[in-house]
Design a protein around this motif. Structure first.
Motif, PDB file in Angstrom:
ATOM      1  N   ILE A  16     -13.687  13.382 -27.369  1.00 25.40           N
ATOM      2  CA  ILE A  16     -14.438  13.521 -28.561  1.00 25.40           C
ATOM      3  C   ILE A  16     -15.183  14.946 -28.435  1.00 25.40           C
ATOM      4  N   ASN A  17     -15.868  14.858 -27.293  1.00 30.75           N
ATOM      5  CA  ASN A  17     -16.812  16.446 -27.063  1.00 30.75           C
ATOM      6  C   ASN A  17     -16.072  17.677 -27.348  1.00 30.75           C
ATOM      7  N   ARG A  18     -14.603  17.379 -27.157  1.00 33.09           N
ATOM      8  CA  ARG A  18     -13.791  18.692 -27.415  1.00 33.09           C
ATOM      9  C   ARG A  18     -13.506  18.764 -28.805  1.00 33.09           C
ATOM     10  N   GLY A  19     -13.858  17.680 -29.686  1.00 35.27           N
ATOM     11  CA  GLY A  19     -13.563  17.750 -31.068  1.00 35.27           C
ATOM     12  C   GLY A  19     -12.217  17.330 -31.366  1.00 35.27           C
ATOM     13  N   VAL A  20     -11.783  16.336 -30.523  1.00 35.18           N
ATOM     14  CA  VAL A  20     -10.214  15.955 -30.758  1.00 35.18           C
ATOM     15  C   VAL A  20     -10.552  14.273 -31.165  1.00 35.18           C
ATOM     16  N   THR A  21      -9.980  14.052 -32.191  1.00 30.41           N
ATOM     17  CA  THR A  21      -9.617  12.422 -32.405  1.00 30.41           C
ATOM     18  C   THR A  21      -8.403  12.024 -33.175  1.00 30.41           C
ATOM     19  N   HIS A  22      -7.771  11.070 -32.738  1.00 32.01           N
ATOM     20  CA  HIS A  22      -6.629  10.870 -33.570  1.00 32.01           C
ATOM     21  C   HIS A  22      -6.828   9.890 -34.761  1.00 32.01           C
ATOM     22  N   LEU A  23      -7.830   9.517 -35.017  1.00 39.17           N
ATOM     23  CA  LEU A  23      -8.318   8.928 -36.159  1.00 39.17           C
ATOM     24  C   LEU A  23      -8.055   9.424 -37.413  1.00 39.17           C
ATOM     25  N   GLN A  24      -7.421   8.695 -38.346  1.00 40.04           N
ATOM     26  CA  GLN A  24      -6.950   9.076 -39.820  1.00 40.04           C
ATOM     27  C   GLN A  24      -8.078   8.962 -40.943  1.00 40.04           C
ATOM     28  N   GLU A  25      -9.340   9.397 -40.587  1.00 39.24           N
ATOM     29  CA  GLU A  25     -10.107   9.642 -41.749  1.00 39.24           C
ATOM     30  C   GLU A  25     -10.601  10.702 -42.345  1.00 39.24           C
ATOM     31  N   GLN A  76     -11.644  15.407 -38.094  1.00 35.71           N
ATOM     32  CA  GLN A  76     -11.578  16.278 -36.970  1.00 35.71           C
ATOM     33  C   GLN A  76     -12.683  17.276 -37.249  1.00 35.71           C
ATOM     34  N   GLN A  77     -12.582  17.850 -38.423  1.00 40.25           N
ATOM     35  CA  GLN A  77     -13.160  18.930 -38.957  1.00 40.25           C
ATOM     36  C   GLN A  77     -14.643  18.593 -38.992  1.00 40.25           C
ATOM     37  N   ILE A  78     -14.886  17.331 -39.255  1.00 41.35           N
ATOM     38  CA  ILE A  78     -16.384  16.842 -39.442  1.00 41.35           C
ATOM     39  C   ILE A  78     -16.979  16.943 -38.088  1.00 41.35           C
ATOM     40  N   LEU A  89     -20.416  18.742 -33.745  1.00 38.97           N
ATOM     41  CA  LEU A  89     -20.721  19.107 -32.190  1.00 38.97           C
ATOM     42  C   LEU A  89     -21.457  20.283 -32.460  1.00 38.97           C
ATOM     43  N   ALA A  90     -20.901  21.201 -33.128  1.00 37.24           N
ATOM     44  CA  ALA A  90     -21.269  22.722 -33.259  1.00 37.24           C
ATOM     45  C   ALA A  90     -22.932  22.780 -33.682  1.00 37.24           C
ATOM     46  N   ARG A  91     -23.233  21.791 -34.642  1.00 42.95           N
ATOM     47  CA  ARG A  91     -24.631  22.116 -34.993  1.00 42.95           C
ATOM     48  C   ARG A  91     -25.552  21.235 -34.078  1.00 42.95           C
ATOM     49  N   GLY A  92     -24.951  20.407 -33.156  1.00 43.89           N
ATOM     50  CA  GLY A  92     -25.733  19.907 -32.148  1.00 43.89           C
ATOM     51  C   GLY A  92     -26.368  18.273 -32.622  1.00 43.89           C
ATOM     52  N   SER A  93     -25.797  18.115 -33.816  1.00 47.21           N
ATOM     53  CA  SER A  93     -26.427  16.720 -34.199  1.00 47.21           C
ATOM     54  C   SER A  93     -25.657  15.519 -33.685  1.00 47.21           C
ATOM     55  N   PHE A  94     -24.418  15.646 -32.899  1.00 46.26           N
ATOM     56  CA  PHE A  94     -23.678  14.461 -32.292  1.00 46.26           C
ATOM     57  C   PHE A  94     -22.971  14.981 -31.079  1.00 46.26           C
TER      58      PHE A  94
END
Ligand SMILES: NC(=O)c1ccc[n+]([C@@H]2O[C@H](COP(=O)([O-])OP(=O)(O)OC[C@H]3O[C@@H](n4cnc5c(N)ncnc54)[C@H](O)[C@@H]3O)[C@@H](O)[C@H]2O)c1
Length: 441
Positions: free
Chosen positions: A45-54, A62-64, A69-74
Protein backbone atom coordinates in the motif's frame (compact mmCIF):
# COMPACT_ATOMS: atom_id res chain seq x y z
CA UNK A 1 2.96 25.99 3.87
CA UNK A 2 2.09 22.79 5.74
CA UNK A 3 -1.34 21.40 4.81
CA UNK A 4 -4.08 21.84 7.47
CA UNK A 5 -6.23 18.80 8.08
CA UNK A 6 -9.81 18.74 9.29
CA UNK A 7 -9.21 15.70 11.58
CA UNK A 8 -6.52 13.07 12.11
CA UNK A 9 -7.76 9.49 12.09
CA UNK A 10 -6.22 6.06 12.63
CA UNK A 11 -7.95 3.28 10.67
CA UNK A 12 -7.19 -0.26 11.90
CA UNK A 13 -7.40 -2.91 9.14
CA UNK A 14 -6.59 -1.94 5.55
CA UNK A 15 -8.60 -4.55 3.67
CA UNK A 16 -11.66 -4.27 1.43
CA UNK A 17 -13.29 -1.81 3.85
CA UNK A 18 -10.37 -0.14 5.64
CA UNK A 19 -8.33 1.08 2.67
CA UNK A 20 -11.15 2.76 0.71
CA UNK A 21 -12.57 4.13 4.00
CA UNK A 22 -9.17 5.66 4.84
CA UNK A 23 -8.99 7.28 1.41
CA UNK A 24 -12.56 8.51 1.67
CA UNK A 25 -11.59 10.32 4.90
CA UNK A 26 -8.54 11.87 3.21
CA UNK A 27 -10.76 13.05 0.33
CA UNK A 28 -12.94 14.64 3.05
CA UNK A 29 -9.93 16.72 4.25
CA UNK A 30 -8.61 14.42 7.00
CA UNK A 31 -5.14 12.98 7.58
CA UNK A 32 -5.21 9.21 8.01
CA UNK A 33 -2.75 6.66 9.31
CA UNK A 34 -3.78 3.12 8.33
CA UNK A 35 -2.65 0.31 10.64
CA UNK A 36 -2.55 -3.29 9.48
CA UNK A 37 -0.89 -6.35 11.00
CA UNK A 38 0.08 -7.66 7.54
CA UNK A 39 3.53 -6.20 6.83
CA UNK A 40 3.48 -7.22 3.14
CA UNK A 41 0.14 -5.48 2.63
CA UNK A 42 1.40 -2.32 4.38
CA UNK A 43 4.54 -2.28 2.23
CA UNK A 44 2.48 -2.75 -0.94
CA UNK A 45 0.00 0.00 0.00
CA UNK A 46 2.84 2.43 0.81
CA UNK A 47 4.15 1.76 -2.73
CA UNK A 48 0.73 2.77 -4.07
CA UNK A 49 -0.27 -0.77 -5.00
CA UNK A 50 -3.65 -2.40 -4.31
CA UNK A 51 -5.67 -5.06 -6.13
CA UNK A 52 -9.00 -3.62 -4.92
CA UNK A 53 -11.48 -2.86 -7.69
CA UNK A 54 -12.82 0.45 -6.39
CA UNK A 55 -13.17 3.77 -8.14
CA UNK A 56 -14.39 7.25 -7.26
CA UNK A 57 -15.87 9.51 -9.96
CA UNK A 58 -14.02 7.53 -12.62
CA UNK A 59 -10.65 7.59 -10.81
CA UNK A 60 -9.38 4.10 -9.90
CA UNK A 61 -8.43 3.55 -6.26
CA UNK A 62 -4.80 3.01 -7.32
CA UNK A 63 -4.64 6.60 -8.61
CA UNK A 64 -6.34 7.98 -5.48
CA UNK A 65 -3.99 6.00 -3.22
CA UNK A 66 -0.90 7.25 -5.08
CA UNK A 67 -2.13 10.85 -4.95
CA UNK A 68 -2.92 10.75 -1.22
CA UNK A 69 0.44 9.12 -0.43
CA UNK A 70 2.21 11.84 -2.41
CA UNK A 71 0.22 14.61 -0.63
CA UNK A 72 1.17 13.09 2.73
CA UNK A 73 -2.48 12.77 3.80
CA UNK A 74 -2.28 8.99 4.05
CA UNK A 75 0.29 6.40 5.01
CA UNK A 76 0.17 2.82 6.24
CA UNK A 77 2.04 1.28 9.15
CA UNK A 78 2.22 -1.92 11.17
CA UNK A 79 2.94 0.05 14.36
CA UNK A 80 -0.23 0.89 16.34
CA UNK A 81 1.60 2.81 19.10
CA UNK A 82 3.19 5.20 16.68
CA UNK A 83 -0.19 5.73 14.96
CA UNK A 84 -1.99 6.39 18.24
CA UNK A 85 0.58 8.72 19.82
CA UNK A 86 -1.17 11.90 18.66
CA UNK A 87 -4.42 10.69 17.03
CA UNK A 88 -7.77 10.78 18.89
CA UNK A 89 -10.16 9.31 16.29
CA UNK A 90 -9.72 5.54 15.95
CA UNK A 91 -11.73 3.47 13.48
CA UNK A 92 -11.68 -0.34 13.59
CA UNK A 93 -12.38 -2.47 10.49
CA UNK A 94 -10.78 -5.78 11.53
CA UNK A 95 -13.32 -8.57 11.09
CA UNK A 96 -14.29 -11.90 12.65
CA UNK A 97 -13.27 -14.83 10.42
CA UNK A 98 -15.30 -18.04 10.54
CA UNK A 99 -13.46 -21.36 10.81
CA UNK A 100 -15.42 -24.62 10.72
CA UNK A 101 -18.67 -22.65 11.18
CA UNK A 102 -17.37 -20.93 14.36
CA UNK A 103 -16.63 -17.19 14.59
CA UNK A 104 -13.02 -16.48 15.60
CA UNK A 105 -12.71 -13.18 17.52
CA UNK A 106 -8.88 -13.61 17.74
CA UNK A 107 -7.76 -11.02 15.14
CA UNK A 108 -10.22 -8.38 16.43
CA UNK A 109 -9.22 -9.03 20.06
CA UNK A 110 -5.55 -8.66 19.13
CA UNK A 111 -6.28 -5.42 17.31
CA UNK A 112 -8.23 -4.05 20.29
CA UNK A 113 -5.38 -4.96 22.68
CA UNK A 114 -2.98 -3.01 20.48
CA UNK A 115 -5.37 -0.04 20.66
CA UNK A 116 -5.81 -0.40 24.45
CA UNK A 117 -2.03 -0.18 24.84
CA UNK A 118 -2.03 3.32 23.34
CA UNK A 119 -5.52 4.57 24.31
CA UNK A 120 -5.74 8.11 25.74
CA UNK A 121 -8.38 10.19 27.51
CA UNK A 122 -10.95 11.75 25.15
CA UNK A 123 -10.12 9.28 22.33
CA UNK A 124 -13.00 7.97 20.20
CA UNK A 125 -13.00 4.30 19.18
CA UNK A 126 -15.55 3.66 16.43
CA UNK A 127 -15.94 0.00 15.43
CA UNK A 128 -17.20 -0.66 11.87
CA UNK A 129 -16.69 -4.45 11.71
CA UNK A 130 -19.58 -6.91 11.54
CA UNK A 131 -19.87 -8.53 14.98
CA UNK A 132 -21.55 -11.35 16.83
CA UNK A 133 -24.37 -9.68 18.82
CA UNK A 134 -23.07 -8.90 22.31
CA UNK A 135 -19.44 -8.45 21.25
CA UNK A 136 -19.36 -4.67 21.69
CA UNK A 137 -20.42 -5.13 25.32
CA UNK A 138 -18.62 -8.40 26.16
CA UNK A 139 -15.45 -8.26 24.05
CA UNK A 140 -14.70 -4.79 22.65
CA UNK A 141 -15.42 -2.72 25.77
CA UNK A 142 -13.62 -4.98 28.31
CA UNK A 143 -10.49 -5.24 26.15
CA UNK A 144 -10.32 -1.47 25.60
CA UNK A 145 -10.84 -0.95 29.35
CA UNK A 146 -7.70 -3.03 30.01
CA UNK A 147 -6.10 0.37 29.30
CA UNK A 148 -7.31 1.48 32.74
CA UNK A 149 -9.69 3.97 31.07
CA UNK A 150 -13.50 3.65 31.26
CA UNK A 151 -15.71 3.74 28.16
CA UNK A 152 -18.21 6.59 28.40
CA UNK A 153 -16.18 8.28 31.15
CA UNK A 154 -12.62 8.53 29.82
CA UNK A 155 -13.04 7.65 26.16
CA UNK A 156 -15.90 7.51 23.65
CA UNK A 157 -16.97 4.14 22.24
CA UNK A 158 -19.27 3.76 19.23
CA UNK A 159 -20.44 1.10 16.81
CA UNK A 160 -21.54 1.75 13.22
CA UNK A 161 -21.54 -1.45 11.16
CA UNK A 162 -20.21 -0.94 7.64
CA UNK A 163 -22.72 -1.52 4.82
CA UNK A 164 -20.79 -0.93 1.60
CA UNK A 165 -20.70 -3.41 -1.25
CA UNK A 166 -17.25 -4.16 -2.64
CA UNK A 167 -16.79 -2.30 -5.91
CA UNK A 168 -19.05 0.57 -4.81
CA UNK A 169 -17.26 1.57 -1.59
CA UNK A 170 -16.50 5.26 -2.27
CA UNK A 171 -20.02 5.94 -3.52
CA UNK A 172 -21.72 4.04 -0.69
CA UNK A 173 -19.65 5.61 2.11
CA UNK A 174 -21.35 8.83 1.00
CA UNK A 175 -24.90 7.82 0.08
CA UNK A 176 -25.70 4.80 2.29
CA UNK A 177 -27.52 5.60 5.57
CA UNK A 178 -25.48 4.53 8.62
CA UNK A 179 -26.80 2.94 11.82
CA UNK A 180 -24.90 4.18 14.90
CA UNK A 181 -24.91 3.21 18.56
CA UNK A 182 -22.79 4.33 21.49
CA UNK A 183 -21.90 3.23 24.99
CA UNK A 184 -23.61 6.51 25.98
CA UNK A 185 -25.22 9.46 24.19
CA UNK A 186 -21.96 11.44 23.97
CA UNK A 187 -20.25 8.45 22.32
CA UNK A 188 -23.10 8.14 19.83
CA UNK A 189 -22.85 11.84 18.98
CA UNK A 190 -19.04 11.79 18.68
CA UNK A 191 -19.33 8.74 16.39
CA UNK A 192 -21.98 10.46 14.27
CA UNK A 193 -19.82 13.59 14.00
CA UNK A 194 -16.91 11.54 12.68
CA UNK A 195 -19.15 9.73 10.19
CA UNK A 196 -20.56 13.06 8.97
CA UNK A 197 -17.12 13.89 7.58
CA UNK A 198 -17.82 11.40 4.80
CA UNK A 199 -21.53 10.64 4.65
CA UNK A 200 -24.28 12.80 3.22
CA UNK A 201 -26.89 10.15 4.10
CA UNK A 202 -29.08 9.75 7.16
CA UNK A 203 -27.37 8.71 10.39
CA UNK A 204 -29.80 6.42 12.19
CA UNK A 205 -29.35 6.06 15.96
CA UNK A 206 -29.82 2.60 17.53
CA UNK A 207 -30.94 2.23 21.15
CA UNK A 208 -28.07 -0.12 22.06
CA UNK A 209 -25.07 -1.94 20.60
CA UNK A 210 -26.98 -5.22 20.30
CA UNK A 211 -29.72 -3.66 18.12
CA UNK A 212 -27.11 -2.28 15.69
CA UNK A 213 -25.12 -5.56 15.71
CA UNK A 214 -28.23 -7.66 15.02
CA UNK A 215 -29.62 -5.29 12.36
CA UNK A 216 -26.37 -5.64 10.40
CA UNK A 217 -26.67 -9.44 10.49
CA UNK A 218 -30.30 -9.27 9.41
CA UNK A 219 -29.31 -7.15 6.38
CA UNK A 220 -26.84 -9.80 5.23
CA UNK A 221 -29.04 -12.78 6.13
CA UNK A 222 -32.01 -11.30 4.25
CA UNK A 223 -29.90 -11.26 1.08
CA UNK A 224 -28.70 -14.80 1.73
CA UNK A 225 -32.29 -16.05 2.19
CA UNK A 226 -33.50 -14.23 -0.93
CA UNK A 227 -30.67 -15.64 -3.02
CA UNK A 228 -31.42 -19.13 -1.66
CA UNK A 229 -35.01 -18.72 -2.83
CA UNK A 230 -34.05 -18.15 -6.46
CA UNK A 231 -31.21 -20.68 -6.31
CA UNK A 232 -33.69 -23.33 -5.17
CA UNK A 233 -36.14 -22.19 -7.85
CA UNK A 234 -33.41 -22.66 -10.48
CA UNK A 235 -33.51 -26.44 -9.85
CA UNK A 236 -37.24 -26.41 -10.63
CA UNK A 237 -36.97 -24.20 -13.74
CA UNK A 238 -34.09 -26.30 -15.01
CA UNK A 239 -36.16 -29.49 -14.64
CA UNK A 240 -39.03 -27.77 -16.51
CA UNK A 241 -36.78 -26.52 -19.31
CA UNK A 242 -37.29 -22.87 -18.33
CA UNK A 243 -34.76 -20.11 -17.73
CA UNK A 244 -34.69 -19.07 -14.08
CA UNK A 245 -33.41 -15.65 -15.15
CA UNK A 246 -36.42 -15.13 -17.40
CA UNK A 247 -38.85 -16.34 -14.70
CA UNK A 248 -37.28 -13.96 -12.14
CA UNK A 249 -37.39 -11.07 -14.64
CA UNK A 250 -41.07 -11.72 -15.31
CA UNK A 251 -41.97 -12.05 -11.62
CA UNK A 252 -40.10 -8.82 -10.83
CA UNK A 253 -42.48 -6.85 -13.04
CA UNK A 254 -44.94 -7.22 -10.11
CA UNK A 255 -44.65 -3.96 -8.17
CA UNK A 256 -44.29 -5.66 -4.78
CA UNK A 257 -41.82 -8.39 -5.81
CA UNK A 258 -38.04 -7.82 -5.65
CA UNK A 259 -36.35 -11.16 -6.31
CA UNK A 260 -32.56 -11.32 -6.45
CA UNK A 261 -30.51 -13.15 -9.10
CA UNK A 262 -29.48 -16.80 -8.77
CA UNK A 263 -25.85 -17.83 -9.14
CA UNK A 264 -23.23 -20.49 -8.44
CA UNK A 265 -23.44 -19.97 -4.67
CA UNK A 266 -22.84 -17.29 -2.05
CA UNK A 267 -19.31 -16.48 -0.94
CA UNK A 268 -17.13 -13.72 0.41
CA UNK A 269 -16.76 -12.53 3.95
CA UNK A 270 -20.15 -10.99 4.58
CA UNK A 271 -23.24 -13.01 3.62
CA UNK A 272 -22.31 -16.55 4.72
CA UNK A 273 -20.62 -15.31 7.91
CA UNK A 274 -23.72 -13.44 9.10
CA UNK A 275 -25.58 -16.70 9.74
CA UNK A 276 -22.57 -18.12 11.61
CA UNK A 277 -22.50 -14.99 13.82
CA UNK A 278 -26.21 -15.19 14.67
CA UNK A 279 -26.49 -18.97 15.12
CA UNK A 280 -24.45 -19.28 18.37
CA UNK A 281 -26.38 -16.38 19.92
CA UNK A 282 -29.73 -17.97 18.99
CA UNK A 283 -28.51 -21.33 20.34
CA UNK A 284 -27.38 -19.69 23.56
CA UNK A 285 -30.84 -18.12 23.93
CA UNK A 286 -32.50 -21.52 23.37
CA UNK A 287 -33.97 -20.56 19.98
CA UNK A 288 -34.05 -23.13 17.15
CA UNK A 289 -33.45 -21.56 13.74
CA UNK A 290 -34.92 -23.32 10.71
CA UNK A 291 -35.25 -20.91 7.74
CA UNK A 292 -31.79 -19.36 8.02
CA UNK A 293 -29.80 -22.63 8.18
CA UNK A 294 -31.94 -23.98 5.32
CA UNK A 295 -31.00 -20.96 3.18
CA UNK A 296 -27.33 -21.41 4.08
CA UNK A 297 -27.56 -25.08 3.04
CA UNK A 298 -29.29 -24.29 -0.29
CA UNK A 299 -26.60 -21.75 -1.19
CA UNK A 300 -23.83 -23.99 0.10
CA UNK A 301 -24.98 -26.81 -2.22
CA UNK A 302 -24.94 -24.63 -5.37
CA UNK A 303 -21.24 -25.10 -6.25
CA UNK A 304 -21.78 -28.89 -6.10
CA UNK A 305 -24.84 -28.55 -8.38
CA UNK A 306 -22.93 -26.44 -10.91
CA UNK A 307 -19.98 -28.86 -10.88
CA UNK A 308 -22.42 -31.76 -11.49
CA UNK A 309 -23.93 -29.87 -14.45
CA UNK A 310 -20.44 -29.60 -15.94
CA UNK A 311 -19.58 -33.24 -15.24
CA UNK A 312 -22.79 -34.40 -17.00
CA UNK A 313 -21.86 -32.42 -20.13
CA UNK A 314 -18.34 -33.79 -20.53
CA UNK A 315 -17.87 -35.67 -23.81
CA UNK A 316 -15.07 -37.78 -22.25
CA UNK A 317 -14.51 -39.35 -18.79
CA UNK A 318 -13.57 -36.72 -16.17
CA UNK A 319 -9.96 -37.88 -15.92
CA UNK A 320 -9.48 -37.16 -19.63
CA UNK A 321 -11.41 -33.88 -19.54
CA UNK A 322 -10.25 -30.28 -19.51
CA UNK A 323 -12.53 -27.44 -18.38
CA UNK A 324 -12.05 -23.67 -18.23
CA UNK A 325 -13.41 -21.92 -15.12
CA UNK A 326 -14.03 -18.26 -15.96
CA UNK A 327 -14.43 -15.68 -13.18
CA UNK A 328 -13.03 -16.69 -9.78
CA UNK A 329 -14.29 -13.78 -7.69
CA UNK A 330 -16.92 -14.41 -5.02
CA UNK A 331 -19.30 -12.15 -6.98
CA UNK A 332 -19.43 -10.19 -10.23
CA UNK A 333 -16.87 -7.42 -10.75
CA UNK A 334 -14.96 -8.09 -7.50
CA UNK A 335 -11.31 -8.98 -6.92
CA UNK A 336 -12.25 -10.86 -3.72
CA UNK A 337 -12.03 -14.65 -3.96
CA UNK A 338 -12.46 -15.37 -0.22
CA UNK A 339 -14.84 -18.34 0.17
CA UNK A 340 -15.64 -17.96 -3.51
CA UNK A 341 -18.19 -20.48 -4.86
CA UNK A 342 -16.18 -20.41 -8.10
CA UNK A 343 -13.16 -21.89 -6.32
CA UNK A 344 -15.41 -24.60 -4.87
CA UNK A 345 -16.85 -25.47 -8.32
CA UNK A 346 -13.28 -25.77 -9.63
CA UNK A 347 -12.35 -27.86 -6.56
CA UNK A 348 -15.19 -30.37 -7.13
CA UNK A 349 -14.23 -30.73 -10.80
CA UNK A 350 -10.60 -31.34 -9.85
CA UNK A 351 -11.66 -33.90 -7.22
CA UNK A 352 -13.49 -35.76 -10.01
CA UNK A 353 -10.23 -35.85 -11.99
CA UNK A 354 -10.95 -32.99 -14.42
CA UNK A 355 -8.02 -30.78 -15.38
CA UNK A 356 -9.20 -27.21 -14.68
CA UNK A 357 -7.65 -23.98 -15.91
CA UNK A 358 -9.13 -20.90 -14.31
CA UNK A 359 -8.99 -17.31 -15.52
CA UNK A 360 -10.03 -14.09 -13.80
CA UNK A 361 -8.31 -10.83 -14.77
CA UNK A 362 -9.23 -9.10 -11.48
CA UNK A 363 -8.41 -11.75 -8.88
CA UNK A 364 -4.75 -11.91 -7.78
CA UNK A 365 -3.30 -15.40 -8.27
CA UNK A 366 -5.08 -17.49 -5.64
CA UNK A 367 -4.72 -21.09 -6.86
CA UNK A 368 -2.19 -23.26 -8.68
CA UNK A 369 -4.51 -23.79 -11.68
CA UNK A 370 -5.08 -20.07 -12.35
CA UNK A 371 -3.76 -18.98 -15.75
CA UNK A 372 -3.15 -15.49 -17.07
CA UNK A 373 -5.27 -15.32 -20.24
CA UNK A 374 -8.63 -16.40 -21.57
CA UNK A 375 -6.92 -18.15 -24.50
CA UNK A 376 -4.77 -20.21 -22.13
CA UNK A 377 -7.86 -21.26 -20.14
CA UNK A 378 -9.97 -22.19 -23.17
CA UNK A 379 -7.38 -23.59 -25.55
CA UNK A 380 -8.39 -27.20 -26.30
CA UNK A 381 -10.70 -27.49 -23.25
CA UNK A 382 -13.86 -29.58 -23.61
CA UNK A 383 -16.04 -26.93 -22.04
CA UNK A 384 -16.18 -23.79 -19.95
CA UNK A 385 -18.10 -22.70 -16.88
CA UNK A 386 -18.76 -18.98 -16.33
CA UNK A 387 -18.82 -18.26 -12.59
CA UNK A 388 -18.48 -14.47 -12.26
CA UNK A 389 -18.78 -11.50 -14.62
CA UNK A 390 -15.57 -9.55 -14.83
CA UNK A 391 -14.31 -6.52 -16.74
CA UNK A 392 -11.60 -7.76 -19.11
CA UNK A 393 -12.84 -11.36 -19.17
CA UNK A 394 -13.56 -10.74 -22.88
CA UNK A 395 -16.33 -13.29 -23.40
CA UNK A 396 -19.00 -10.90 -24.73
CA UNK A 397 -18.58 -12.59 -28.11
CA UNK A 398 -19.46 -16.28 -27.60
CA UNK A 399 -17.59 -17.00 -30.86
CA UNK A 400 -14.43 -17.21 -28.74
CA UNK A 401 -15.67 -20.57 -27.40
CA UNK A 402 -16.24 -21.95 -30.89
CA UNK A 403 -12.75 -20.88 -31.88
CA UNK A 404 -10.84 -22.17 -28.86
CA UNK A 405 -12.71 -25.10 -27.28
CA UNK A 406 -12.17 -28.70 -28.40
CA UNK A 407 -14.58 -29.29 -31.31
CA UNK A 408 -15.85 -32.61 -29.82
CA UNK A 409 -19.11 -31.52 -28.15
CA UNK A 410 -18.00 -28.16 -26.72
CA UNK A 411 -20.25 -26.59 -24.06
CA UNK A 412 -20.50 -23.53 -21.84
CA UNK A 413 -22.33 -23.53 -18.50
CA UNK A 414 -23.38 -19.89 -18.05
CA UNK A 415 -24.25 -19.32 -14.38
CA UNK A 416 -24.27 -15.52 -14.82
CA UNK A 417 -26.80 -15.31 -17.66
CA UNK A 418 -24.34 -13.56 -19.96
CA UNK A 419 -26.00 -14.92 -23.08
CA UNK A 420 -29.60 -15.30 -21.92
CA UNK A 421 -31.33 -18.60 -22.58
CA UNK A 422 -31.06 -19.32 -26.30
CA UNK A 423 -34.15 -21.54 -26.07
CA UNK A 424 -36.26 -18.64 -24.75
CA UNK A 425 -34.66 -15.75 -26.59
CA UNK A 426 -33.53 -17.18 -29.92
CA UNK A 427 -32.39 -13.85 -31.36
CA UNK A 428 -30.25 -12.79 -28.46
CA UNK A 429 -26.48 -12.72 -28.85
CA UNK A 430 -25.89 -16.45 -29.39
CA UNK A 431 -26.01 -17.42 -33.07
CA UNK A 432 -27.91 -20.70 -33.64
CA UNK A 433 -25.04 -22.16 -35.65
CA UNK A 434 -22.37 -21.31 -33.05
CA UNK A 435 -21.47 -24.98 -32.68
CA UNK A 436 -21.21 -24.68 -28.88
CA UNK A 437 -23.96 -25.69 -26.44
CA UNK A 438 -24.70 -22.87 -24.00
CA UNK A 439 -26.53 -24.01 -20.89
CA UNK A 440 -27.88 -21.52 -18.38
CA UNK A 441 -28.59 -22.25 -14.68
N1 LIG B 1 -15.81 -6.57 2.39
C1 LIG B 1 -16.96 -5.94 2.42
O1 LIG B 1 -17.57 -5.62 1.39
C2 LIG B 1 -17.62 -5.57 3.72
C3 LIG B 1 -18.80 -4.83 3.70
C4 LIG B 1 -19.40 -4.48 4.90
C5 LIG B 1 -18.82 -4.88 6.10
N2 LIG B 1 -17.68 -5.62 6.10
C6 LIG B 1 -17.10 -5.99 7.39
O2 LIG B 1 -15.98 -5.14 7.60
C7 LIG B 1 -14.94 -5.85 8.28
C8 LIG B 1 -13.68 -5.85 7.43
O3 LIG B 1 -13.93 -6.57 6.24
P1 LIG B 1 -12.87 -6.60 5.07
O4 LIG B 1 -13.54 -7.25 3.92
O5 LIG B 1 -12.24 -5.24 4.91
O6 LIG B 1 -11.78 -7.59 5.70
P2 LIG B 1 -10.28 -7.78 5.23
O7 LIG B 1 -9.86 -9.13 5.66
O8 LIG B 1 -10.15 -7.40 3.79
O9 LIG B 1 -9.49 -6.68 6.07
C9 LIG B 1 -9.20 -6.82 7.41
C10 LIG B 1 -7.75 -6.37 7.60
O10 LIG B 1 -7.47 -6.40 8.99
C11 LIG B 1 -6.11 -6.74 9.12
N3 LIG B 1 -5.82 -7.15 10.50
C12 LIG B 1 -5.98 -8.39 11.06
N4 LIG B 1 -5.57 -8.35 12.35
C13 LIG B 1 -5.17 -7.07 12.60
C14 LIG B 1 -4.66 -6.40 13.74
N5 LIG B 1 -4.46 -7.04 14.90
N6 LIG B 1 -4.34 -5.09 13.64
C15 LIG B 1 -4.50 -4.42 12.46
N7 LIG B 1 -4.99 -5.01 11.35
C16 LIG B 1 -5.32 -6.31 11.42
C17 LIG B 1 -5.90 -7.83 8.10
O11 LIG B 1 -4.53 -7.99 7.78
C18 LIG B 1 -6.74 -7.29 6.93
O12 LIG B 1 -5.95 -6.55 6.02
C19 LIG B 1 -15.51 -7.25 8.54
O13 LIG B 1 -16.10 -7.26 9.80
C20 LIG B 1 -16.56 -7.42 7.46
O14 LIG B 1 -17.55 -8.33 7.85
C21 LIG B 1 -17.07 -5.96 4.95
Amino acid sequence: MAERYFREIAVFGLGFVGLPLSLCFTLGGCKVVGVDANADLVEEINRGVTHLQEQYRGFPIQQILQRELARGSFRATTDPREALASIQDIVVTVGIPVAGGEPDPGPLAQCLRSIAAGLKREDLVLVRSTLVPGMMRNLVRPILEESGLRAGEDFYLGYAPERIAEGRAFEEFVIMPVVVSGVDMDSLEESAALLRVITRAEIVPASCFEAAETAKLLENISREVNIALVNELSAVTQALGLSVFEVVRLANTHRRVRLLQPGPGVGGYCLPNAYHYLAPVARGAGVDLSLMPAARRVNDLMPRRVADMVLRLLPVPPVQARVAALGLAMKDFSSDSRSSPALRVAGYLREAGVSVRAFDPAVPRSCSFQVSSLEEALDGAHGAVILAKQKGLAIEDPGVFARLLDPAGPFVVDTRNIYGNPACLPDRQVPKDLGVRIISL
